[in-house]
Motif scaffolding. Structure first.
Motif, PDB file in Angstrom:
ATOM      1  N   PHE A  98      -3.860  -8.101  -1.844  1.00  0.00           N
ATOM      2  CA  PHE A  98      -3.009  -6.823  -2.746  1.00  0.00           C
ATOM      3  C   PHE A  98      -3.810  -5.819  -3.491  1.00  0.00           C
ATOM      4  CE2 PHE A  98       0.911  -9.814  -2.837  1.00  0.00           C
ATOM      5  CZ  PHE A  98       1.839  -8.798  -1.728  1.00  0.00           C
ATOM      6  N   SER A 151       2.254  -1.249  14.881  1.00  0.00           N
ATOM      7  CA  SER A 151       2.355  -0.034  15.676  1.00  0.00           C
ATOM      8  C   SER A 151       1.509   1.351  14.979  1.00  0.00           C
ATOM      9  CB  SER A 151       3.894   0.570  15.543  1.00  0.00           C
ATOM     10  OG  SER A 151       4.271   0.539  14.260  1.00  0.00           O
ATOM     11  N   ASN A 203       0.783 -13.255  -6.080  1.00  0.00           N
ATOM     12  CA  ASN A 203      -0.666 -13.290  -6.612  1.00  0.00           C
ATOM     13  C   ASN A 203      -1.051 -11.920  -6.781  1.00  0.00           C
ATOM     14  OD1 ASN A 203      -3.991 -14.648  -5.376  1.00  0.00           O
ATOM     15  ND2 ASN A 203      -3.405 -13.823  -7.430  1.00  0.00           N
ATOM     16  N   LYS A 245       7.368  -8.539   2.553  1.00  0.00           N
ATOM     17  CA  LYS A 245       6.067  -9.733   2.553  1.00  0.00           C
ATOM     18  C   LYS A 245       5.734  -9.836   1.004  1.00  0.00           C
ATOM     19  CE  LYS A 245       3.102  -8.446   5.792  1.00  0.00           C
ATOM     20  NZ  LYS A 245       2.003  -8.100   6.466  1.00  0.00           N
ATOM     21  N   ALA A 302       8.904   4.773  12.765  1.00  0.00           N
ATOM     22  CA  ALA A 302       7.828   5.950  13.438  1.00  0.00           C
ATOM     23  C   ALA A 302       7.571   5.663  14.590  1.00  0.00           C
ATOM     24  CB  ALA A 302       6.606   6.176  12.256  1.00  0.00           C
ATOM     25  N   GLU A 341      -3.995  -2.540   4.582  1.00  0.00           N
ATOM     26  CA  GLU A 341      -4.310  -3.275   5.718  1.00  0.00           C
ATOM     27  C   GLU A 341      -4.382  -2.994   7.071  1.00  0.00           C
ATOM     28  OE1 GLU A 341      -2.259  -7.528   5.054  1.00  0.00           O
ATOM     29  OE2 GLU A 341      -2.770  -7.690   7.197  1.00  0.00           O
ATOM     30  N   ASP A 352      10.109   3.738   5.934  1.00  0.00           N
ATOM     31  CA  ASP A 352       9.887   2.367   6.443  1.00  0.00           C
ATOM     32  C   ASP A 352      10.730   1.805   7.467  1.00  0.00           C
ATOM     33  OD1 ASP A 352       8.136  -0.150   5.285  1.00  0.00           O
ATOM     34  OD2 ASP A 352       9.715  -0.711   6.774  1.00  0.00           O
ATOM     35  N   ALA A 392       0.730  -1.122   0.074  1.00  0.00           N
ATOM     36  CA  ALA A 392       0.104   0.043   0.004  1.00  0.00           C
ATOM     37  C   ALA A 392       0.933   1.317   0.154  1.00  0.00           C
ATOM     38  CB  ALA A 392      -0.807   0.212   1.087  1.00  0.00           C
ATOM     39  N   SER A 403       5.577  -5.408  10.009  1.00  0.00           N
ATOM     40  CA  SER A 403       4.296  -5.263  10.296  1.00  0.00           C
ATOM     41  C   SER A 403       3.864  -5.631  11.900  1.00  0.00           C
ATOM     42  CB  SER A 403       3.344  -6.078   9.219  1.00  0.00           C
ATOM     43  OG  SER A 403       3.887  -5.923   7.985  1.00  0.00           O
TER      44      SER A 403
HETATM   45  C1  LIG Z   1       3.070 -15.235   3.285  1.00  0.00           C
HETATM   46  C2  LIG Z   1       2.189 -14.303   2.814  1.00  0.00           C
HETATM   47  C3  LIG Z   1       1.679 -14.306   1.554  1.00  0.00           C
HETATM   48  C4  LIG Z   1       0.753 -13.465   1.167  1.00  0.00           C
HETATM   49  N1  LIG Z   1       0.376 -13.726  -0.416  1.00  0.00           N
HETATM   50  C5  LIG Z   1      -0.631 -12.766  -0.945  1.00  0.00           C
HETATM   51  C6  LIG Z   1      -0.976 -13.130  -2.415  1.00  0.00           C
HETATM   52  O1  LIG Z   1      -0.104 -13.830  -2.960  1.00  0.00           O
HETATM   53  N2  LIG Z   1      -1.830 -12.176  -2.587  1.00  0.00           N
HETATM   54  C7  LIG Z   1      -2.301 -11.163  -2.087  1.00  0.00           C
HETATM   55  O2  LIG Z   1      -3.292 -10.533  -2.552  1.00  0.00           O
HETATM   56  N3  LIG Z   1      -1.943 -11.094  -0.712  1.00  0.00           N
HETATM   57  C8  LIG Z   1      -1.280 -11.811  -0.289  1.00  0.00           C
HETATM   58  N4  LIG Z   1      -0.740 -11.382   1.214  1.00  0.00           N
HETATM   59  C9  LIG Z   1      -1.341 -10.567   1.873  1.00  0.00           C
HETATM   60  C10 LIG Z   1      -0.557  -9.302   1.433  1.00  0.00           C
HETATM   61  O3  LIG Z   1       0.633  -9.477   1.468  1.00  0.00           O
HETATM   62  C11 LIG Z   1      -0.915  -7.913   2.386  1.00  0.00           C
HETATM   63  O4  LIG Z   1      -2.398  -7.846   2.481  1.00  0.00           O
HETATM   64  C12 LIG Z   1      -0.383  -6.827   1.993  1.00  0.00           C
HETATM   65  O5  LIG Z   1       1.058  -6.822   1.671  1.00  0.00           O
HETATM   66  C13 LIG Z   1      -0.766  -5.705   2.683  1.00  0.00           C
HETATM   67  O6  LIG Z   1      -0.197  -4.487   2.362  1.00  0.00           O
HETATM   68  P1  LIG Z   1       0.126  -3.231   3.396  1.00  0.00           P
HETATM   69  O7  LIG Z   1       1.026  -2.353   2.623  1.00  0.00           O
HETATM   70  O8  LIG Z   1      -1.179  -2.782   3.982  1.00  0.00           O
HETATM   71  O9  LIG Z   1       0.855  -3.643   4.653  1.00  0.00           O
HETATM   72  P2  LIG Z   1       2.272  -4.614   4.834  1.00  0.00           P
HETATM   73  O10 LIG Z   1       2.694  -5.331   3.695  1.00  0.00           O
HETATM   74  O11 LIG Z   1       2.094  -5.239   5.972  1.00  0.00           O
HETATM   75  O12 LIG Z   1       3.279  -3.343   5.114  1.00  0.00           O
HETATM   76  C14 LIG Z   1       3.529  -2.351   6.199  1.00  0.00           C
HETATM   77  C15 LIG Z   1       4.895  -1.735   6.183  1.00  0.00           C
HETATM   78  O13 LIG Z   1       4.805  -0.868   6.924  1.00  0.00           O
HETATM   79  C16 LIG Z   1       5.990  -0.724   7.752  1.00  0.00           C
HETATM   80  N5  LIG Z   1       5.880  -0.257   9.008  1.00  0.00           N
HETATM   81  C17 LIG Z   1       5.201  -0.820  10.120  1.00  0.00           C
HETATM   82  N6  LIG Z   1       4.905   0.106  10.990  1.00  0.00           N
HETATM   83  C18 LIG Z   1       5.889   1.117  11.059  1.00  0.00           C
HETATM   84  C19 LIG Z   1       6.324   2.286  11.612  1.00  0.00           C
HETATM   85  N7  LIG Z   1       5.865   2.394  12.883  1.00  0.00           N
HETATM   86  N8  LIG Z   1       7.293   2.881  11.157  1.00  0.00           N
HETATM   87  C20 LIG Z   1       7.800   2.772   9.648  1.00  0.00           C
HETATM   88  N9  LIG Z   1       7.428   1.547   9.002  1.00  0.00           N
HETATM   89  C21 LIG Z   1       6.548   0.970   9.586  1.00  0.00           C
HETATM   90  C22 LIG Z   1       6.411  -2.364   7.668  1.00  0.00           C
HETATM   91  O14 LIG Z   1       7.789  -2.497   7.671  1.00  0.00           O
HETATM   92  C23 LIG Z   1       5.962  -2.776   6.353  1.00  0.00           C
HETATM   93  O15 LIG Z   1       6.975  -2.623   5.456  1.00  0.00           O
HETATM   94  C24 LIG Z   1       0.194 -12.598   1.834  1.00  0.00           C
HETATM   95  C25 LIG Z   1       0.586 -12.236   3.177  1.00  0.00           C
HETATM   96  C26 LIG Z   1       1.593 -13.146   3.740  1.00  0.00           C
HETATM   97  C27 LIG Z   1       1.991 -12.703   4.983  1.00  0.00           C
END
Ligand SMILES: Cc1cc2nc3c(=O)[nH]c(=O)nc-3n(C[C@H](O)[C@H](O)[C@H](O)COP(=O)(O)OP(=O)(O)OC[C@H]3O[C@@H](n4cnc5c(N)ncnc54)[C@H](O)[C@@H]3O)c2cc1C
Length: 414
Positions: A394, A175, A52, A42, A134, A381, A34, A15, A172
């Motif tokens: 995703f 926080s 995917n 991830k 953060a 998420e 980050d 995201a 993740s």
């Molecule tokens: C094993 C696995 C396989 C998956 N496979 C799929 C798939 O094939 N297809 C699919 O659609 N979904 C899949 N998912 C789900 C998908 O990966 C997540 O829904 C998606 O990555 C969420 O994105 P996001 O950016 O919201 O959060 P995240 O990917 O969790 O990213 C959050 C980011 O914020 C950073 N962060 C957190 N707190 C702080 C802070 N205080 N300060 C600075 N940085 C911070 C973290 O380091 C991280 O980089 C999978 C998940 C897992 C665990």
């Protein structure tokens, strides 16, 4: 006070990478922070290392939230699965459709997805700062201040893309929830979702490694609450594969309210009890001397057929014609309506996503802007939403990231 950027994006997961790119494309000076030194872990492990990216059929019905589905629909409309495919193609990552409806990069490499996003961010002029966790995100004057321990970053708008609690080793750690609740946002209780279920052990045969299509149902006090058809895998600890993973969030959340949970499994998806009875009667009439296990092998993996015979106390070598009615009925019942023993579930370390999070209705679906704190935006998420297995999570990250990035850039006057 001098600003480091117009838009500060906290969290560089799926995201955050999308949000920062969209903000920069729309003219905002954008800073992406980050906590991790190595970005995108991830994304790299997603989809078994293949990522995917999205699905052939994405609608609000493929997501769970306590909030209004209208918000989900509106967000998905602003950056659809078709647009996701064109977006990745344009970045040199063509996608291929698999039979299950899932889209993967033709390269079969999650690395190609991550690299394309990082390259696009760099090309758009996003400043990326790794190892910046953060500690606080708070309004300051007309803008926002993000403190990361050794320094404070200042921007006009801030976007929280910190994800949920699943796979905490990727950074993740939840926080971000506290940053949002400190600004008055409400949390829906979280739990692991898309996580395997534990079995109690004690199956008569070792079923590890058996995969088959099933129909899985969750009953609460005898009423059916959820149902998924899909692949099912017996593991050393219990059950995995799309059907149990999809069911897990219901199993966990319904378990908060009731102890009367039952998981029913149909080993022959699409077969009615009558069809099974007819099938048996036909076999028994044709070859009454055939052994029960031999005939079951037509429909089920041999080890599973053997286990079901044992559980129903039907000797596998019993001839069809000599199987007493009671035993036969029990055995046939277990093919379509077996009570699957479930002893629990695996936690956030194994869960693909987090159910629950920041209440969806507290953001504007057209911009992902907080309705409570001007200049604050949320994407991905961290929100109270979890999608089915199959690329939906995703897609939520790409769609909310697009909407939030554009929304935040517009807020800063860009
Ligand atoms: C094993 C696995 C396989 C998956 N496979 C799929 C798939 O094939 N297809 C699919 O659609 N979904 C899949 N998912 C789900 C998908 O990966 C997540 O829904 C998606 O990555 C969420 O994105 P996001 O950016 O919201 O959060 P995240 O990917 O969790 O990213 C959050 C980011 O914020 C950073 N962060 C957190 N707190 C702080 C802070 N205080 N300060 C600075 N940085 C911070 C973290 O380091 C991280 O980089 C999978 C998940 C897992 C665990």
């Amino acid at each position: 006070m001098k600003r480091d950027a117009d838009v500060i994006v906290v969290g560089a997961g799926a995201a955050g990478l999308m949000t920062a790119l969209r903000a920069a494309e729309n003219g905002a000076r954008t800073l992406l922070l980050d906590s991790q030194e190595r970005l995108g872990s991830k994304i790299l492990v997603s989809g078994g290392g293949r990522c995917n990216v999205t699905n052939r059929d994405v609608t609000e019905r493929h997501f769970h939230t306590s909030g209004p589905v209208g918000v989900v629909r509106r967000v998905l409309q602003q950056f659809t699965d078709a647009e996701t495919r064109r977006f990745f193609e344009a970045m040199g990552v063509p996608l291929k459709l698999e039979e299950t409806g899932k889209y993967f990069p033709v390269s079969d490499s999650a690395r190609s997805v991550l690299d394309a996003l990082l390259d696009a961010n760099a090309a758009a002029g996003v400043q990326l700062r790794q190892g910046q966790k953060a500690r606080s995100v708070a309004p300051e004057g007309e803008g926002w201040a993000v403190a990361t321990g050794d320094r404070t970053w200042r921007g006009k708008a801030v976007v929280l893309c910190t994800g949920g609690l699943s796979l905490p080793r990727t950074g993740s750690d939840g926080s971000g929830y506290a940053f949002a609740t400190a600004r008055g946002h409400t949390m829906v209780r979280t739990c692991p979702a898309l996580t395997p279920l534990r079995g109690p052990g004690g199956w008569p045969a070792d079923l590890r490694g058996i995969t088959l299509p099933v129909q899985l149902r969750l009953y609460v006090n005898g009423k059916r609450r959820a149902e998924y058809a899909g692949s099912f895998l017996f593991t050393h600890f219990g059950y995995s594969g799309p059907a149990p993973l999809n069911l897990s969030r219901h199993y966990i959340r319904e378990g908060w309210e009731s102890e009367a949970l039952r998981v029913g499994i149909g080993f022959l998806p699409g077969w009615s009890p009558e069809r099974v009875t007819d099938w048996w009667a036909q076999r028994a009439a044709q070859s009454p001397k055939r052994a029960v296990s031999n005939v079951l092998d037509e429909l089920l993996p041999a080890r599973l057929a053997e286990a079901l015979c044992e559980l129903n106390e039907v000797p596998g070598d019993l001839p069809l014609g000599q199987t007493p009615k009671g035993e036969r009925n029990r055995l046939l019942h277990s093919l379509t309506q077996f009570d699957l023993p479930v002893a629990g579930y695996l936690g956030y370390e194994k869960a693909e996503v987090t159910a629950g999070g920041i209440v969806l209705n507290e953001v504007d679906a057209n911009t992902m802007a907080s309705k409570l704190a001007p200049g604050l935006f949320l994407a991905g998420e961290i929100l109270d939403i979890d999608g089915w297995l199959g690329g939906y999570n995703f897609q939520w990250a790409w769609s909310t990231g697009t909407v939030a990035g554009r929304g935040a850039a517009a807020y800063t006057g860009r």
